[in-house]
Design an enzyme around this catalytic site. Structure first.
Site, PDB file in Angstrom:
ATOM      1  CG  ASP A  86      -1.948   1.114   1.192  1.00  0.00           C
ATOM      2  OD1 ASP A  86      -1.986   1.863   0.195  1.00  0.00           O
ATOM      3  OD2 ASP A  86      -2.717   1.237   2.166  1.00  0.00           O
ATOM      4  CE  LYS A  87       4.992   0.623  -4.992  1.00  0.00           C
ATOM      5  NZ  LYS A  87       6.318   0.655  -4.367  1.00  0.00           N
TER       6      LYS A  87
ATOM      7  NE  ARG B 128      11.753  -3.614 -15.447  1.00  0.00           N
ATOM      8  CZ  ARG B 128      11.847  -4.824 -15.987  1.00  0.00           C
ATOM      9  NH1 ARG B 128      12.539  -5.778 -15.372  1.00  0.00           N
ATOM     10  NH2 ARG B 128      11.236  -5.100 -17.127  1.00  0.00           N
TER      11      ARG B 128
ATOM     12  N   GLY C 198      10.084   1.177  -8.812  1.00  0.00           N
ATOM     13  CA  GLY C 198      10.730   2.487  -8.873  1.00  0.00           C
ATOM     14  C   GLY C 198      10.045   3.571  -8.055  1.00  0.00           C
TER      15      GLY C 198
ATOM     16  CG  ASN D  68       9.602   2.587   3.488  1.00  0.00           C
ATOM     17  OD1 ASN D  68      10.191   3.221   2.632  1.00  0.00           O
ATOM     18  ND2 ASN D  68      10.026   1.412   3.953  1.00  0.00           N
TER      19      ASN D  68
ATOM     20  CB  SER E 205      14.593   0.693  -3.239  1.00  0.00           C
ATOM     21  OG  SER E 205      14.091   0.326  -4.516  1.00  0.00           O
TER      22      SER E 205
ATOM     23  CB  THR F 236      16.981  -7.498   4.076  1.00  0.00           C
ATOM     24  OG1 THR F 236      16.428  -8.641   3.393  1.00  0.00           O
ATOM     25  CG2 THR F 236      17.989  -7.969   5.108  1.00  0.00           C
TER      26      THR F 236
END
Length: 363
Positions: free
Chosen positions: A70-71, A117, A119, A145, A181, A247
């Site tokens: 959930d960005k 990826r 991004g 985050n 990332s 990690t």
């Protein structure tokens, strides 16, 4: 039930299936009563002994959700309804950005893995902050985050992290600096001791102003050498961080697969042991003094248990949730309680770092 749903979703592209799943969780979150009922059901197998405290935050049990799903804080309530003890949103950047071109998310079912990826695609810190201000139900800690925009030069990265702190830190329960990332060019250079110290020092200084006492964590890569892990731990302790998240995804490809050539970070089962190795090293370097949130390759209660024994206080999931579905937490907790009882542990805190203690030593 989820097996059928997963079969249907897996007929779609990975990113389209993700969007549909997030939409479902978003709409679920519109019903507070339903969310509370589902969460209560998921936590039926969580006795009080599963609760743990980290950095002054109480986690009802050690199974939390990692960042990346959930960005933009669009489905926080729906995710809490699945039973997670904590939910971490992001990675968020100061300005909106589309991320990398599609396709950028790939499933590897035979390896129980994903390659992404993405991004740092997100709507920006300001929009996420607006959503968080509207939130009225928070049954567990919510982490934020943060990262830098792709077009921000590395030497100006500190400004991006500080801007995210300004927008988001007062609204979350803890903050995570994502410097690991593999999908933002040059980002992992921020894990080098000198740059890392400057970055964390600046973030801590701003936190002290806009959100005093807010716990700050650092998310690190599984690809660090043992010596690099030691350096990161030393910097984290010098900067008085609340802990590490160990990690992120790996750039390694420990198997042959047609999609293995795709650029991006690998997550899921293949990351389990590399992540556990970093957790062990970090725990030993700090003597257990620096709390660790473990993540990487978690699908079962045994996976959670191994990370706790290695030194994690809380364990996050992401890829496992994609494969196991919304019943994952409810399935893990009773078995985790059984594992603790089998080995004579009354509380989760007793098993943290247990594999490093000498036989016969007190829990």
């Amino acid at each position: 039930m989820y097996g059928l749903t997963r079969s249907l979703l897996f007929q779609l592209s990975a990113e389209r299936a993700h969007r549909l799943g997030m939409a479902g969780l978003h709409y679920l979150g519109r019903s507070r009563d339903l969310c509370e009922s589902l969460r209560e059901k998921a936590l039926e197998g969580a006795p009080p002994g599963l609760a743990v405290e980290v950095a002054g935050l109480r986690f009802a049990h050690p199974v939390a959700l990692a960042a990346g799903l959930d960005k933009d804080a669009e489905a926080v309530d729906g995710l809490f309804a699945c039973g997670f003890s904590a939910v971490e949103i992001g990675t968020l950047t100061p300005r909106p950005q589309p991320g990398n071109p599609s396709p950028r998310l790939f499933r590897l079912p035979e390896h129980r893995a994903l390659i992404n990826r993405m991004g740092f695609n997100n709507h920006g810190a300001t929009q996420a902050a607006a959503r968080l201000r509207m939130q009225t139900w928070r049954p567990g800690p919510l982490g934020v985050n943060i990262g830098k925009n792709k077009d921000t030069p590395l030497e100006q990265a500190v400004d991006d992290y500080v801007a995210c702190v300004d927008a988001l830190a007062p609204l979350g329960d803890y903050v995570v600096v994502n410097a690991s990332s593999p999908n933002t060019p040059g980002l992992r250079k921020l894990q080098e001791p000198e740059q890392l110290g400057q970055l964390l020092g600046a973030v801590q200084e701003r936190l002290a102003t806009v959100a005093p006492g807010k716990p700050l964590f650092l998310k690190i890569a599984p690809d660090l050498s043992p010596e690099a892990v030691d350096e990161v731990v030393d910097v984290a302790r010098a900067q008085k961080l609340a802990g590490l998240i160990a990690t992120n995804t790996t750039v390694a490809r420990p198997f042959e697969h047609p999609l293995a050539k795709e650029a991006g970070g690998l997550s899921g089962a293949p990351v389990r042991e590399p992540a556990n190795a970093v957790i062990r090293r970090a725990w030993l370097r700090s003597g257990g003094a620096l709390p660790i949130i473990g993540v990487g390759g978690v699908f079962t209660a045994q996976d959670v248990y191994e990370k706790l024994r290695a030194g994690a206080s809380v364990v996050q999931v992401y890829t496992g949730f994609i494969y196991e579905g919304p019943g994952m937490v409810g399935n893990i907790l009773p078995t985790l309680a059984t594992l603790l009882a089998r080995d004579g542990y009354k509380q989760v805190r007793d098993v943290i770092g247990a594999e490093h203690r000498k036989p016969g030593a007190p829990n």
